[in-house]
Design an enzyme around this catalytic site. Structure first.
Site, mmCIF file in Angstrom:
data_model
loop_
_atom_site.group_PDB
_atom_site.id
_atom_site.type_symbol
_atom_site.label_atom_id
_atom_site.label_comp_id
_atom_site.label_asym_id
_atom_site.label_seq_id
_atom_site.Cartn_x
_atom_site.Cartn_y
_atom_site.Cartn_z
ATOM 1 N N CYS A 20 13.279 11.663 5.318
ATOM 2 C CA CYS A 20 13.618 11.443 6.883
ATOM 3 C C CYS A 20 15.191 11.701 7.153
ATOM 4 O O CYS A 20 15.321 11.705 8.365
ATOM 5 C CB CYS A 20 13.317 10.066 6.915
ATOM 6 S SG CYS A 20 14.041 8.743 5.714
ATOM 7 N N GLU A 24 10.871 1.627 9.620
ATOM 8 C CA GLU A 24 11.793 2.622 9.417
ATOM 9 C C GLU A 24 10.789 3.871 9.897
ATOM 10 O O GLU A 24 9.981 4.023 9.150
ATOM 11 C CB GLU A 24 11.967 3.008 7.929
ATOM 12 C CG GLU A 24 12.718 1.359 7.387
ATOM 13 C CD GLU A 24 14.205 1.439 8.155
ATOM 14 O OE1 GLU A 24 14.624 2.411 8.690
ATOM 15 O OE2 GLU A 24 14.769 0.247 8.282
ATOM 16 N N GLY A 34 7.140 5.073 7.842
ATOM 17 C CA GLY A 34 6.419 6.318 8.095
ATOM 18 C C GLY A 34 6.802 6.769 9.418
ATOM 19 O O GLY A 34 7.664 6.754 9.740
ATOM 20 N N THR A 53 6.421 7.624 13.598
ATOM 21 C CA THR A 53 6.874 7.073 14.792
ATOM 22 C C THR A 53 5.544 6.261 15.404
ATOM 23 O O THR A 53 5.361 5.257 15.821
ATOM 24 C CB THR A 53 7.701 7.617 15.597
ATOM 25 O OG1 THR A 53 9.056 7.765 14.847
ATOM 26 C CG2 THR A 53 8.007 6.876 16.973
ATOM 27 N N THR A 61 2.667 5.967 13.944
ATOM 28 C CA THR A 61 2.036 4.771 13.129
ATOM 29 C C THR A 61 2.755 3.289 13.431
ATOM 30 O O THR A 61 2.205 2.527 13.629
ATOM 31 C CB THR A 61 2.025 5.067 11.661
ATOM 32 O OG1 THR A 61 1.379 6.376 11.555
ATOM 33 C CG2 THR A 61 1.017 4.093 11.084
ATOM 34 N N GLU A 75 9.809 16.028 15.545
ATOM 35 C CA GLU A 75 10.087 15.925 13.977
ATOM 36 C C GLU A 75 9.180 16.902 13.317
ATOM 37 O O GLU A 75 7.956 16.847 13.469
ATOM 38 C CB GLU A 75 9.928 14.732 13.643
ATOM 39 C CG GLU A 75 10.208 14.248 11.975
ATOM 40 C CD GLU A 75 9.869 12.924 11.589
ATOM 41 O OE1 GLU A 75 8.860 12.429 11.832
ATOM 42 O OE2 GLU A 75 10.708 12.629 10.566
ATOM 43 N N LYS A 130 1.046 -1.178 0.109
ATOM 44 C CA LYS A 130 -0.039 -0.090 0.055
ATOM 45 C C LYS A 130 0.978 1.114 -0.146
ATOM 46 O O LYS A 130 1.676 1.455 0.744
ATOM 47 C CB LYS A 130 -0.866 -0.022 1.288
ATOM 48 C CG LYS A 130 -1.882 0.815 1.161
ATOM 49 C CD LYS A 130 -2.569 1.343 2.211
ATOM 50 C CE LYS A 130 -2.140 2.546 3.106
ATOM 51 N NZ LYS A 130 -2.058 3.904 2.387
HETATM 52 P P1 NDP Z 1 2.403 7.663 8.171
HETATM 53 O O1 NDP Z 1 2.811 6.873 9.377
HETATM 54 O O2 NDP Z 1 1.324 8.741 8.282
HETATM 55 O O3 NDP Z 1 2.071 7.027 7.123
HETATM 56 C C1 NDP Z 1 2.863 5.882 6.391
HETATM 57 C C2 NDP Z 1 2.417 4.848 5.713
HETATM 58 O O4 NDP Z 1 1.356 4.225 6.792
HETATM 59 C C3 NDP Z 1 1.026 5.278 4.710
HETATM 60 O O5 NDP Z 1 0.836 4.676 3.556
HETATM 61 C C4 NDP Z 1 -0.102 5.280 5.328
HETATM 62 O O6 NDP Z 1 -1.149 5.635 4.828
HETATM 63 C C5 NDP Z 1 0.120 4.375 6.356
HETATM 64 N N1 NDP Z 1 -0.671 3.971 7.383
HETATM 65 C C6 NDP Z 1 -1.225 5.152 8.369
HETATM 66 N N2 NDP Z 1 -1.807 4.596 9.364
HETATM 67 C C7 NDP Z 1 -1.843 3.285 9.482
HETATM 68 C C8 NDP Z 1 -2.419 2.093 10.016
HETATM 69 N N3 NDP Z 1 -3.260 2.469 11.134
HETATM 70 N N4 NDP Z 1 -2.352 0.807 9.780
HETATM 71 C C9 NDP Z 1 -1.427 0.621 8.566
HETATM 72 N N5 NDP Z 1 -0.926 1.677 7.575
HETATM 73 C C10 NDP Z 1 -1.007 3.038 8.083
HETATM 74 O O7 NDP Z 1 3.798 8.625 7.502
HETATM 75 P P2 NDP Z 1 3.669 9.750 6.548
HETATM 76 O O8 NDP Z 1 3.164 9.047 5.137
HETATM 77 O O9 NDP Z 1 3.104 10.861 6.896
HETATM 78 O O10 NDP Z 1 5.597 9.904 6.362
HETATM 79 C C11 NDP Z 1 6.177 10.399 7.017
HETATM 80 C C12 NDP Z 1 6.936 9.938 7.841
HETATM 81 O O11 NDP Z 1 7.622 8.809 7.613
HETATM 82 C C13 NDP Z 1 7.759 10.760 8.954
HETATM 83 O O12 NDP Z 1 7.897 10.550 10.231
HETATM 84 C C14 NDP Z 1 9.252 10.353 8.386
HETATM 85 O O13 NDP Z 1 10.354 10.386 9.100
HETATM 86 C C15 NDP Z 1 8.842 9.086 7.921
HETATM 87 N N6 NDP Z 1 9.995 8.560 7.116
HETATM 88 C C16 NDP Z 1 10.831 7.659 7.588
HETATM 89 C C17 NDP Z 1 11.925 7.107 6.709
HETATM 90 C C18 NDP Z 1 12.899 6.010 7.208
HETATM 91 O O14 NDP Z 1 13.515 5.457 6.475
HETATM 92 N N7 NDP Z 1 13.060 5.782 8.513
HETATM 93 C C19 NDP Z 1 11.941 7.485 5.165
HETATM 94 C C20 NDP Z 1 10.983 8.316 4.978
HETATM 95 C C21 NDP Z 1 9.864 8.703 5.896
HETATM 96 P P3 NDP Z 1 -1.850 6.929 4.502
HETATM 97 O O15 NDP Z 1 -1.017 7.842 3.897
HETATM 98 O O16 NDP Z 1 -2.903 6.539 3.251
HETATM 99 O O17 NDP Z 1 -2.719 7.492 5.611
#
Ligand code: NDP
Length: 480
Positions: free
Chosen positions: A282, A248, A226, A228, A230, A384, A173
């Site tokens: 990130c 991650e 995504g 922290t 989530t 963040e 997804k």
């Molecule tokens: P989110 O945690 O909001 O979302 C990440 C993914 O998880 C999206 O596809 C989202 O779907 C999905 N998601 C959200 N809620 C749920 C749930 N309850 N169950 C399953 N899946 C879920 O992060 P963001 O998209 O806002 O991304 C930004 C974050 O990602 C920042 O904190 C950044 O630091 C981190 N990041 C970390 C990296 C690393 O390598 N450590 C690299 C890049 C980013 P939807 O968007 O459709 O809600």
């Protein structure tokens, strides 16, 4: 208006419930396509397709699997312009950034794991006079890959490619905010001859489609990138099912600058590490610590460059920064700029929303922002923000800067600028992060472990780490 579709069992399908929601173009603030609002019914269909496909895909020879993944890599490369335009439009990033970073790196992710799997070997351990252990590594079965919006196809493929290479069937997804290139990837998978059901791409929201993947008992591993929060939610939801997890998560990375660094190289790289992709990487260094001897020189030079930086619509070849990914994220970043002021910070550059002329007048643009005068422990320096906002702070000793750098709950990456080799080793060793760059930033070697410590994640991606994650080890002992 174009309706995106799920890619399930090798076919493009509408969500079972018939629901769609709006996909916004960050550069204009307008809706330009519709996203399937998939739910557990669609995930169930994908699970059935993946279960059917798993025996075929996992028993295919490595060479055959590798060839198909190479074709996927080449398929993206052949349609480079289409992917670049789609990524830039969907995310708001400058077109040239998608052309230089996002899509070429997605191509290399597939190519790297297509060939890495040919060299992936398991261990044997000989016990003198007793026997021999050998370890097999088999695909897990059905795995879930969930990725964020900041580097959409790049991070999506960073998970999918090793999962497929290792012989798993995938339910993936993308973020609902940036689904477009994941939608295009389905077409490439079809053209490359990937058997039906091996890769299933399900669009929708995190709490509905994402949650259904996370909670499905037949999906045995989740690779998630995504936020922290989530990540914590996914850990809780999956713990009773003992799923394998790779997380991650967020970061609040330190960029540490000593007076003995190569100043010009440091300055141009620090501009990139602060504001590339509107600061929505990130790995961006959002807390910049500068040795006091060069604090004023750095501050003046940095601010002078940043106030001239062009914020513009994504297709403008001169845009250094494009649009922020969404209105709500822009508002979140602006709220942190207000917080920084309340906490006593001085805005040296930026701090304001940018209004472009039509048709971009409703787009989500923000000036690159530099803040000084904040305590290292305040919220602005601990939480963040994930936007084009950095703080600058002077330091007097190695001990002090290490303490400040390590003071957050996060531990993803750090950047260190110095010409003193011993100091570089000393500090790199003590920084509480999964990644340290010395005198550079965002250098990427796909063989190296990628990931963070503390609240920045669990597990590592990249190279053998990813292939180990996506396989189950079994040790077999034979007595002499
Ligand atoms: P989110 O945690 O909001 O979302 C990440 C993914 O998880 C999206 O596809 C989202 O779907 C999905 N998601 C959200 N809620 C749920 C749930 N309850 N169950 C399953 N899946 C879920 O992060 P963001 O998209 O806002 O991304 C930004 C974050 O990602 C920042 O904190 C950044 O630091 C981190 N990041 C970390 C990296 C690393 O390598 N450590 C690299 C890049 C980013 P939807 O968007 O459709 O809600």
């Amino acid at each position: 208006m174009e309706k995106l579709q799920n890619f399930i069992d090798g076919k493009f399908t509408s969500p079972k419930n018939g629901g769609y929601f709006d996909n916004y173009e960050p550069g204009t603030g307008k809706v330009y396509s519709l996203i399937p609002d998939s739910d557990s019914e669609d995930v169930e269909l994908a699970v059935k397709a993946a279960e059917k496909a798993f025996p075929i895909w996992s028993s295919m020879s490595l060479e055959e699997r590798s060839k198909i993944l190479v074709k996927i890599s080449e398929g993206i490369e052949k349609r480079m312009d289409e992917f670049v335009a789609a990524e830039s439009r969907d995310n708001g990033k400058p077109l040239h950034l998608a052309a230089q970073v996002d899509i070429p790196r997605s191509v290399s992710n597939f190519h790297f794991f297509a060939t890495a799997i040919l060299h992936f070997a398991s261990e044997s351990h000989y016990m003198e006079g007793t026997g021999i252990n050998y370890t097999t590594r088999k695909p897990i079965g059905l795995v879930g890959c969930i990725s964020p919006w900041n580097l959409p196809l790049y991070l999506f493929s960073w998970k999918i490619a090793p999962a497929l290479a290792a012989g798993n069937c995938v339910l993936a997804k993308p973020s609902e905010i940036t689904p477009y290139t994941a939608f295009l990837l389905g077409k490439i998978a079809q053209e490359a001859g990937l058997p039906d059901g091996v890769l299933n791409i399900i669009h929708g929201t995190g709490p509905k489609a994402g949650d259904a993947i996370v909670r499905h008992p037949k999906i045995k591993a989740i690779s998630f990138t995504g936020g922290t929060q989530t990540g914590a939610y996914i850990s809780q939801a999956t713990a009773p099912m003992f799923k394998k997890l790779s997380l991650e998560l967020g970061g609040k990375n330190a960029n540490i600058i000593f007076a003995d660094c190569d100043f010009d190289d440091m300055l141009s790289t620090t501009i990139r590490s602060s504001f590339s992709n509107q600061g929505q990487i990130c790995l961006c260094g959002s807390r910049i610590f500068i040795e006091r001897a060069i604090y004023t020189k750095f501050r003046d030079a940095f601010v002078a460059k940043i106030i001239k930086t062009k914020v513009s619509f994504p297709t403008d070849p001169e845009a250094k920064l494009g649009a922020i990914v969404s209105e709500s994220h822009l508002q979140k970043i602006l709220s942190y700029i207000e917080l920084a002021k309340e906490e006593g910070g001085t805005i040296l550059a930026g701090g304001n929303r940018v209004k472009l002329s039509a048709p971009y007048d409703e787009g989500y643009y923000l000036e690159p922002t530099i803040i000084e005068g904040l305590d290292y422990a305040c919220r602005t320096n601990q939480e963040e923000i994930f936007g084009p906002v950095v703080t600058i702070t002077p330091f007097d000793s190695e001990e002090e800067v290490l303490m400040m750098a390590n003071s957050t709950e996060y531990g993803l990456a750090a950047t260190l600028w110095t010409s003193d080799l011993k100091r570089a080793h000393r500090l790199a060793d003590k920084l509480q992060t999964g990644i340290v760059w010395v005198n550079d930033w965002l250098v990427r070697d796909l063989r190296t472990p990628f990931g963070g410590v503390k609240s920045s994640g669990v597990g590592r991606e990249g190279g053998w780490e990813a292939l180990r994650f996506f396989t189950e080890a079994k040790n077999i002992f034979i007595k002499y």
